[in-house]
Design an enzyme around this catalytic site. Structure first.
Site, short mmCIF file in Angstrom:
data_model
loop_
_atom_site.label_atom_id
_atom_site.label_comp_id
_atom_site.label_asym_id
_atom_site.label_seq_id
_atom_site.Cartn_x
_atom_site.Cartn_y
_atom_site.Cartn_z
CG ASN A 111 -1.94 -1.12 1.16
OD1 ASN A 111 -1.97 -1.87 0.18
ND2 ASN A 111 -2.76 -1.26 2.19
CB THR A 156 -16.48 35.98 -32.00
OG1 THR A 156 -17.40 36.78 -32.75
CG2 THR A 156 -15.35 36.86 -31.49
CG HIS A 157 -20.41 33.88 -32.30
ND1 HIS A 157 -21.18 33.43 -31.26
CD2 HIS A 157 -20.02 35.14 -31.97
CE1 HIS A 157 -21.30 34.39 -30.36
NE2 HIS A 157 -20.59 35.44 -30.74
CB SER A 278 -9.02 8.85 -48.87
OG SER A 278 -9.98 7.95 -49.39
CD GLU A 291 -9.69 14.84 -39.02
OE1 GLU A 291 -10.82 14.35 -39.07
OE2 GLU A 291 -8.88 14.73 -39.94
N1 ARG Z 1 -1.43 -3.83 -7.35
C1 ARG Z 1 -1.89 -3.20 -6.16
C2 ARG Z 1 -2.39 -1.78 -6.49
O1 ARG Z 1 -2.01 -1.28 -7.46
C3 ARG Z 1 -0.80 -3.11 -5.16
C4 ARG Z 1 -1.30 -2.92 -3.78
C5 ARG Z 1 -1.93 -4.16 -3.28
N2 ARG Z 1 -2.34 -4.02 -1.94
C6 ARG Z 1 -3.19 -4.86 -1.34
N3 ARG Z 1 -3.50 -4.58 -0.12
N4 ARG Z 1 -3.73 -5.85 -1.99
O2 ARG Z 1 -3.16 -1.18 -5.79
#
Ligand code: ARG
Length: 460
Positions: A111, A156-157, A278, A291
């Site tokens: 995390n 404009t427009h 084309s 585009e």
């Molecule tokens: N691949 C996960 C993500 O991008 C990594 C973190 C995973 N954490 C967990 N508690 N499963 O969020």
């Protein structure tokens, strides 16, 4: 479950379809260099708080350095079936350092790791995009310098409005891009934070030196709340919104180029290198890049909205929903960089047709506002002047005759204060010189703006 970072309590194999679906490796393989940088810093912090001996730290650092080297010269083949980049690196380290590699994931969670890695990616790429915007601005300023003498109908427009110099319009693009750049700069501090030590959500039980980690990673701040870090993706959302701003500006510039290169105007000639033909109509030279650039903003908006929708109502701290952030962020960043890089060359090679500009100025309704102001100077209140000129314009339109070809007596019948000096108004050079305000299309003002931009973009 041995190859999983979390397999201990599991007896059963993960469902193969779920395993594939849940893998983020197809996106987060891009985080490889940032993860490796974090790993090296983390080893130093683990050494400092006594989790690793000096010998162990040395061995891990050299294994990481070998991975860096192999990844830089393209020899690192990561396992495509990995759950994510973090697990893939872990397996590679195990190959090089054996069981010692198992110590690396002490005092951290994916995390905080993934959040840190994304921030390092974001910091580097935000700087790259900022520099690309600067280079594009510089290229447009050069084009503005080249086209100071080219006067065109300002619209404009999408209707003819007043005469302006093409340089003046180009300088507007530089301003627009500058606002996008500032939006990006405002997003940048959110990347510049060390979040290691946050662990999964509560912090970690080891004395990780977060200052050391921040220093090693070149980051200026340390996160103040580990629980917040765990679920915070605002840094990514900010970056996605900066991409929207950039895309919006580019889409409008693209539309101007489309209108200018269309047969009716034929004011711009886009280099063939950015056009396609084309498969059926041999004569076609279509401005496909422009585009695609106009359409790209939809992608940026979609990515912003995608992440915003993911975050809305999500419980605070980490939830796996957050993994989708990568799909959105990498897509916007990569497309934004590609787009800006090509735009630079489009402007470099853009040709503005001075002859066509002159032809487009044949419409003398472009001087109607100057004529109303002329009457004001002769003492007519603006509202009446507006009405009188309106009648002249409609008369000229009806007769299919330029206003400058209408005799003085007839003009006087619409606007009694008109004098013989009125005819000098129907001249484009004269019209731009009449403008007096800062930021106007007056040639001296345009020159001043070009000079200002050249100075401020010197380093771009
Ligand atoms: N691949 C996960 C993500 O991008 C990594 C973190 C995973 N954490 C967990 N508690 N499963 O969020």
């Amino acid at each position: 479950m041995k190859n999983k970072l979390w397999g201990g309590r599991f007896g059963k194999r993960t469902d193969p379809a779920f395993e594939q679906f849940s893998s983020s490796f197809r996106w987060d393989r891009r985080l490889l260099p940032y993860d490796l940088k974090i790993d090296a810093a983390h080893v130093k912090a683990l050494r400092k708080c006594g989790v690793l001996t000096a010998g162990e730290a040395g061995k891990l650092l050299s294994a990481i350095a070998r991975l860096v080297e192999r990844s830089e010269n393209g020899h690192l083949r990561l396992d495509g079936n990995s759950e994510d980049i973090h697990s893939a690196i872990q397996s590679e380290l195990e190959k090089l350092a054996g069981p010692l590699a198992d110590k690396l994931h002490t005092a951290r969670s994916r995390n905080d790791l993934v959040s840190q890695s994304m921030r390092l990616y974001g910091k580097e790429h935000a700087a790259k995009i900022e520099s690309l915007i600067g280079r594009l601005q510089k290229e447009i300023v050069l084009k503005a310098e080249e086209t100071q003498g080219v006067l065109v109908p300002g619209m404009t427009h999408l209707q003819n409005a007043q005469v302006v110099s093409q340089a003046h319009i180009f300088l507007a693009y530089v301003e627009m891009l500058d606002r996008a750049k500032r939006r990006l700069q405002a997003a940048a501090p959110f990347f510049d934070v060390c979040v290691l030590g946050s662990g999964a959500l509560a912090g970690v039980t080891f004395n990780l030196d977060q200052r050391l980690l921040a220093r090693e990673l070149g980051l200026s701040a340390i996160a103040s709340n580990s629980y917040d870090v765990s679920g915070d993706r605002d840094f990514a959302l900010n970056a996605l919104s900066a991409a929207v701003f950039t895309g919006l500006q580019l889409s409008r510039i693209a539309e101007d180029l489309m209108v200018g290169q269309a047969r009716g105007a034929a004011l711009f000639d886009l280099d063939e290198a950015f056009c396609t033909g084309s498969s059926m109509m041999p004569q076609k030279k279509n401005a496909d890049f422009v585009e695609l650039a106009r359409g790209a903003c939809g992608v940026f908006m979609g990515n912003f909205l995608g992440l915003a929708a993911t975050l809305k109502g999500l419980p605070t701290s980490y939830n796996r929903d957050l993994q989708w952030d990568k799909k959105y962020l990498f897509d916007s960043v990569e497309n934004c960089e590609a787009l800006l890089g090509i735009f630079i060359r489009v402007f470099e090679t853009l040709k503005v047709n001075g002859k066509r500009a002159k032809a487009l100025l044949a419409d003398e309704s472009l001087y109607a506002t100057d004529l109303a102001d002329y009457l004001v100077r002769k003492g007519v209140p603006f509202k009446s002047a507006h009405q009188q000129v309106g009648r002249i314009v409609s008369f000229a339109e009806e007769k299919g005759c330029p206003i400058s070809k209408i005799g003085l007596d007839l003009l006087k019948s619409f606007a009694p204060r008109i004098g013989g000096d009125v005819y000098e108004l129907f001249d484009a050079e004269h019209s731009v010189r009449l403008k007096k305000t800062v930021g106007s299309t007056h040639p001296a003002e345009v020159r001043k703006q070009i000079k200002r931009w050249k100075v401020s973009l010197r380093g771009a």
